[in-house]
Scaffold this motif. Sequence first.
Motif, PDB file in Angstrom:
ATOM      1  N   ALA A 117       0.596  -6.213   6.644  1.00  0.00           N
ATOM      2  CA  ALA A 117      -0.524  -5.268   6.615  1.00  0.00           C
ATOM      3  C   ALA A 117      -1.712  -5.891   5.900  1.00  0.00           C
ATOM      4  CB  ALA A 117      -0.097  -3.987   5.896  1.00  0.00           C
ATOM      5  N   PRO A 118      -2.933  -5.608   6.347  1.00  0.00           N
ATOM      6  CA  PRO A 118      -4.101  -6.166   5.667  1.00  0.00           C
ATOM      7  C   PRO A 118      -4.247  -5.583   4.266  1.00  0.00           C
ATOM      8  CG  PRO A 118      -4.769  -4.559   7.312  1.00  0.00           C
ATOM      9  CD  PRO A 118      -3.305  -4.763   7.500  1.00  0.00           C
ATOM     10  N   ALA A 119      -4.533  -6.421   3.309  1.00  0.00           N
ATOM     11  CA  ALA A 119      -4.747  -5.977   1.930  1.00  0.00           C
ATOM     12  C   ALA A 119      -5.439  -7.084   1.163  1.00  0.00           C
ATOM     13  CB  ALA A 119      -3.425  -5.632   1.252  1.00  0.00           C
ATOM     14  N   ARG A 120      -6.182  -6.683   0.161  1.00  0.00           N
ATOM     15  CA  ARG A 120      -6.819  -7.668  -0.719  1.00  0.00           C
ATOM     16  C   ARG A 120      -5.786  -8.264  -1.673  1.00  0.00           C
ATOM     17  NH1 ARG A 120      -9.910  -4.337  -3.046  1.00  0.00           N
ATOM     18  NH2 ARG A 120      -8.751  -4.132  -4.991  1.00  0.00           N
ATOM     19  N   ARG A 121      -4.823  -7.445  -2.079  1.00  0.00           N
ATOM     20  CA  ARG A 121      -3.821  -7.878  -3.057  1.00  0.00           C
ATOM     21  C   ARG A 121      -2.528  -7.116  -2.798  1.00  0.00           C
ATOM     22  NH1 ARG A 121      -3.556  -6.334  -9.354  1.00  0.00           N
ATOM     23  NH2 ARG A 121      -2.185  -8.002 -10.120  1.00  0.00           N
ATOM     24  N   ARG A 122      -1.404  -7.810  -2.972  1.00  0.00           N
ATOM     25  CA  ARG A 122      -0.087  -7.182  -2.829  1.00  0.00           C
ATOM     26  C   ARG A 122       0.672  -7.384  -4.133  1.00  0.00           C
ATOM     27  NH1 ARG A 122      -1.600  -9.924   1.518  1.00  0.00           N
ATOM     28  NH2 ARG A 122      -1.773  -8.810   3.516  1.00  0.00           N
ATOM     29  N   VAL A 123       1.225  -6.290  -4.655  1.00  0.00           N
ATOM     30  CA  VAL A 123       1.845  -6.322  -5.975  1.00  0.00           C
ATOM     31  C   VAL A 123       3.232  -5.709  -5.902  1.00  0.00           C
ATOM     32  CG1 VAL A 123       1.661  -5.609  -8.394  1.00  0.00           C
ATOM     33  CG2 VAL A 123      -0.419  -6.101  -7.079  1.00  0.00           C
ATOM     34  N   LEU A 124       4.218  -6.421  -6.460  1.00  0.00           N
ATOM     35  CA  LEU A 124       5.561  -5.874  -6.636  1.00  0.00           C
ATOM     36  C   LEU A 124       5.686  -5.439  -8.088  1.00  0.00           C
ATOM     37  CD1 LEU A 124       8.476  -5.310  -5.712  1.00  0.00           C
ATOM     38  CD2 LEU A 124       9.020  -7.677  -6.339  1.00  0.00           C
ATOM     39  N   VAL A 125       5.869  -4.137  -8.284  1.00  0.00           N
ATOM     40  CA  VAL A 125       6.037  -3.565  -9.620  1.00  0.00           C
ATOM     41  C   VAL A 125       7.538  -3.453  -9.836  1.00  0.00           C
ATOM     42  CG1 VAL A 125       5.379  -1.691 -11.164  1.00  0.00           C
ATOM     43  CG2 VAL A 125       3.911  -2.274  -9.225  1.00  0.00           C
ATOM     44  N   LEU A 126       8.101  -4.366 -10.605  1.00  0.00           N
ATOM     45  CA  LEU A 126       9.543  -4.608 -10.573  1.00  0.00           C
ATOM     46  C   LEU A 126      10.232  -4.271 -11.889  1.00  0.00           C
ATOM     47  CD1 LEU A 126      11.909  -5.810  -8.903  1.00  0.00           C
ATOM     48  CD2 LEU A 126      11.306  -8.042  -9.878  1.00  0.00           C
ATOM     49  N   ASP A 127      11.343  -3.563 -11.762  1.00  0.00           N
ATOM     50  CA  ASP A 127      12.290  -3.367 -12.855  1.00  0.00           C
ATOM     51  C   ASP A 127      13.389  -4.409 -12.669  1.00  0.00           C
ATOM     52  OD1 ASP A 127      14.203  -2.603 -14.675  1.00  0.00           O
ATOM     53  OD2 ASP A 127      14.532  -0.605 -13.849  1.00  0.00           O
ATOM     54  N   GLY A 128      13.326  -5.489 -13.436  1.00  0.00           N
ATOM     55  CA  GLY A 128      14.299  -6.560 -13.278  1.00  0.00           C
ATOM     56  C   GLY A 128      13.603  -7.881 -13.016  1.00  0.00           C
ATOM     57  N   ALA A 129      14.356  -8.785 -12.405  1.00  0.00           N
ATOM     58  CA  ALA A 129      13.844 -10.136 -12.147  1.00  0.00           C
ATOM     59  C   ALA A 129      13.750 -10.385 -10.647  1.00  0.00           C
ATOM     60  CB  ALA A 129      14.765 -11.174 -12.792  1.00  0.00           C
ATOM     61  N   PRO A 130      12.749 -11.157 -10.199  1.00  0.00           N
ATOM     62  CA  PRO A 130      12.657 -11.505  -8.776  1.00  0.00           C
ATOM     63  C   PRO A 130      13.869 -12.314  -8.332  1.00  0.00           C
ATOM     64  CG  PRO A 130      10.614 -12.017  -9.935  1.00  0.00           C
ATOM     65  CD  PRO A 130      11.632 -11.719 -10.987  1.00  0.00           C
ATOM     66  N   GLY A 131      14.215 -12.166  -7.041  1.00  0.00           N
ATOM     67  CA  GLY A 131      15.330 -12.897  -6.466  1.00  0.00           C
ATOM     68  C   GLY A 131      14.930 -13.555  -5.163  1.00  0.00           C
ATOM     69  N   PRO A 132      15.896 -14.088  -4.429  1.00  0.00           N
ATOM     70  CA  PRO A 132      15.594 -14.775  -3.168  1.00  0.00           C
ATOM     71  C   PRO A 132      15.052 -13.841  -2.095  1.00  0.00           C
ATOM     72  CG  PRO A 132      17.964 -14.576  -3.509  1.00  0.00           C
ATOM     73  CD  PRO A 132      17.322 -14.177  -4.791  1.00  0.00           C
ATOM     74  N   TRP A 133      15.133 -12.551  -2.327  1.00  0.00           N
ATOM     75  CA  TRP A 133      14.611 -11.570  -1.378  1.00  0.00           C
ATOM     76  C   TRP A 133      13.077 -11.449  -1.459  1.00  0.00           C
ATOM     77  CZ3 TRP A 133      12.401  -8.684  -5.032  1.00  0.00           C
ATOM     78  CH2 TRP A 133      13.044  -8.590  -6.276  1.00  0.00           C
ATOM     79  N   LEU A 134      12.453 -12.062  -2.464  1.00  0.00           N
ATOM     80  CA  LEU A 134      11.004 -11.934  -2.649  1.00  0.00           C
ATOM     81  C   LEU A 134      10.272 -13.016  -1.884  1.00  0.00           C
ATOM     82  CD1 LEU A 134       8.577 -10.603  -4.057  1.00  0.00           C
ATOM     83  CD2 LEU A 134       8.927 -12.213  -5.948  1.00  0.00           C
ATOM     84  N   PRO A 135       9.473 -12.655  -0.873  1.00  0.00           N
ATOM     85  CA  PRO A 135       8.694 -13.666  -0.145  1.00  0.00           C
ATOM     86  C   PRO A 135       7.435 -14.039  -0.913  1.00  0.00           C
ATOM     87  CG  PRO A 135       8.264 -11.505   0.771  1.00  0.00           C
ATOM     88  CD  PRO A 135       9.280 -11.306  -0.321  1.00  0.00           C
ATOM     89  N   PRO A 136       6.833 -15.179  -0.583  1.00  0.00           N
ATOM     90  CA  PRO A 136       5.544 -15.517  -1.197  1.00  0.00           C
ATOM     91  C   PRO A 136       4.486 -14.489  -0.805  1.00  0.00           C
ATOM     92  CG  PRO A 136       6.500 -17.402  -0.030  1.00  0.00           C
ATOM     93  CD  PRO A 136       7.288 -16.203   0.369  1.00  0.00           C
ATOM     94  N   GLY A 137       3.471 -14.384  -1.641  1.00  0.00           N
ATOM     95  CA  GLY A 137       2.350 -13.515  -1.308  1.00  0.00           C
ATOM     96  C   GLY A 137       2.229 -12.284  -2.179  1.00  0.00           C
ATOM     97  N   PHE A 138       3.141 -12.132  -3.154  1.00  0.00           N
ATOM     98  CA  PHE A 138       3.104 -10.980  -4.043  1.00  0.00           C
ATOM     99  C   PHE A 138       2.857 -11.411  -5.481  1.00  0.00           C
ATOM    100  CE2 PHE A 138       5.291  -9.124  -0.484  1.00  0.00           C
ATOM    101  CZ  PHE A 138       4.932  -7.781  -0.515  1.00  0.00           C
ATOM    102  N   ASP A 139       1.997 -10.666  -6.167  1.00  0.00           N
ATOM    103  CA  ASP A 139       1.965 -10.725  -7.621  1.00  0.00           C
ATOM    104  C   ASP A 139       3.102  -9.849  -8.128  1.00  0.00           C
ATOM    105  OD1 ASP A 139      -0.373 -12.242  -7.485  1.00  0.00           O
ATOM    106  OD2 ASP A 139      -1.655 -10.460  -7.606  1.00  0.00           O
ATOM    107  N   VAL A 140       3.819 -10.294  -9.135  1.00  0.00           N
ATOM    108  CA  VAL A 140       4.916  -9.523  -9.698  1.00  0.00           C
ATOM    109  C   VAL A 140       4.536  -9.079 -11.103  1.00  0.00           C
ATOM    110  CG1 VAL A 140       7.365  -9.513 -10.326  1.00  0.00           C
ATOM    111  CG2 VAL A 140       6.586 -10.832  -8.345  1.00  0.00           C
ATOM    112  N   VAL A 141       4.609  -7.755 -11.326  1.00  0.00           N
ATOM    113  CA  VAL A 141       4.339  -7.212 -12.658  1.00  0.00           C
ATOM    114  C   VAL A 141       5.524  -6.350 -13.060  1.00  0.00           C
ATOM    115  CG1 VAL A 141       1.840  -7.255 -12.321  1.00  0.00           C
ATOM    116  CG2 VAL A 141       3.117  -5.182 -11.780  1.00  0.00           C
ATOM    117  N   PRO A 142       5.862  -6.319 -14.344  1.00  0.00           N
ATOM    118  CA  PRO A 142       6.998  -5.498 -14.773  1.00  0.00           C
ATOM    119  C   PRO A 142       6.647  -4.021 -14.774  1.00  0.00           C
ATOM    120  CG  PRO A 142       5.961  -6.526 -16.671  1.00  0.00           C
ATOM    121  CD  PRO A 142       5.269  -7.082 -15.461  1.00  0.00           C
ATOM    122  N   GLN A 143       7.653  -3.200 -14.516  1.00  0.00           N
ATOM    123  CA  GLN A 143       7.454  -1.768 -14.632  1.00  0.00           C
ATOM    124  C   GLN A 143       7.293  -1.385 -16.097  1.00  0.00           C
ATOM    125  OE1 GLN A 143      10.198   0.822 -12.580  1.00  0.00           O
ATOM    126  NE2 GLN A 143      10.278  -0.506 -10.780  1.00  0.00           N
TER     127      GLN A 143
END
Length: 215
Positions: A53-79
Motif C-alpha cells: 500500500a502507498p505510504a510515506r512511512r510504515r511502522v511496526l509497533v512491537l511488543d517483543g523482538a523482530p523475527g524472520p517474519w519481518l520484511p524490510p521496509g518497516f521502522d520498528v518501535v517498542p510498544q
Amino acid sequence: MTATTGPGTLLVIAKEPVPGRVKTRLTPPYTPHEAAALAAAALTDTLLTVLRAPARRRVLVLDGAPGPWLPPGFDVVPQASGGLDERIAAAFEQCDDGPAFLVGMDTPQLAVDHLAEAGRGGCDAWFGPAADGGFWALGFTDPAQGGALVRGVPMSTDRTGALQRSRLTEAGLVVRDLPVLRDVDTAADAAEVAACCLPRSTFSAVLNSLAENAR
C-alpha cells in the motif's frame, strides 16, 4: 473540520508470535506452538499487505523482538507499557505530522483496497469495526488527536468498537467507516478468515498444513 489526506503513516501494532503469549484462545484445539505459527502467519500477511500500500512511512509497533517474519521496509518501535488503549494512544503520539492509520495483526484477510479506502480524504478519522464488537483499524488525519481519543476506552469487550466510535463523533470528527472484518481469536474465526484470504496467503497455507497434520 474535514481534511483531505494522501498517503501517510501506516502502523501495525503487534505482539511477537511466541508460543504461550499469542492467540491463547486458539488453544485448544491448537497447541501453543501451532497458535504461535498461525499468529506469525497472520502477521506476515498483514505486513506484506501494508508494504504493497502507498505510504510515506510504515511502522511496526512491537511488543517483543523482530523475527524472520519481518520484511524490510518497516521502522520498528517498542510498544508503550500499560493497557491496549495506552499502547494504541502512544503509537499515534509517536507519529510524524500527517495522517496515520493503524491496524492489528489479527486480520490477515486485510487487502490493499482496505488501506486505499482509508487513505481517502473528506474525513477526520477512519474506523474499521470488527465482527466481535471491537475494531480492526483506526486512523486520524491529525494523529496528535489520537492519544486523547483512544486513552480510557475499555478494550477487548463486545462494546469496544461502539465506545471508540462514539468517542470520535462526540469530539466532532467526521468519521469514514470501513468494512467489517473478523479478527482471528478462535479456531472458528481462523477457518472463516482463511476462506477470505488470498489462496496463496501464508495464513491459509499454515492453517491447511495444520489440518493435514491432524489427519
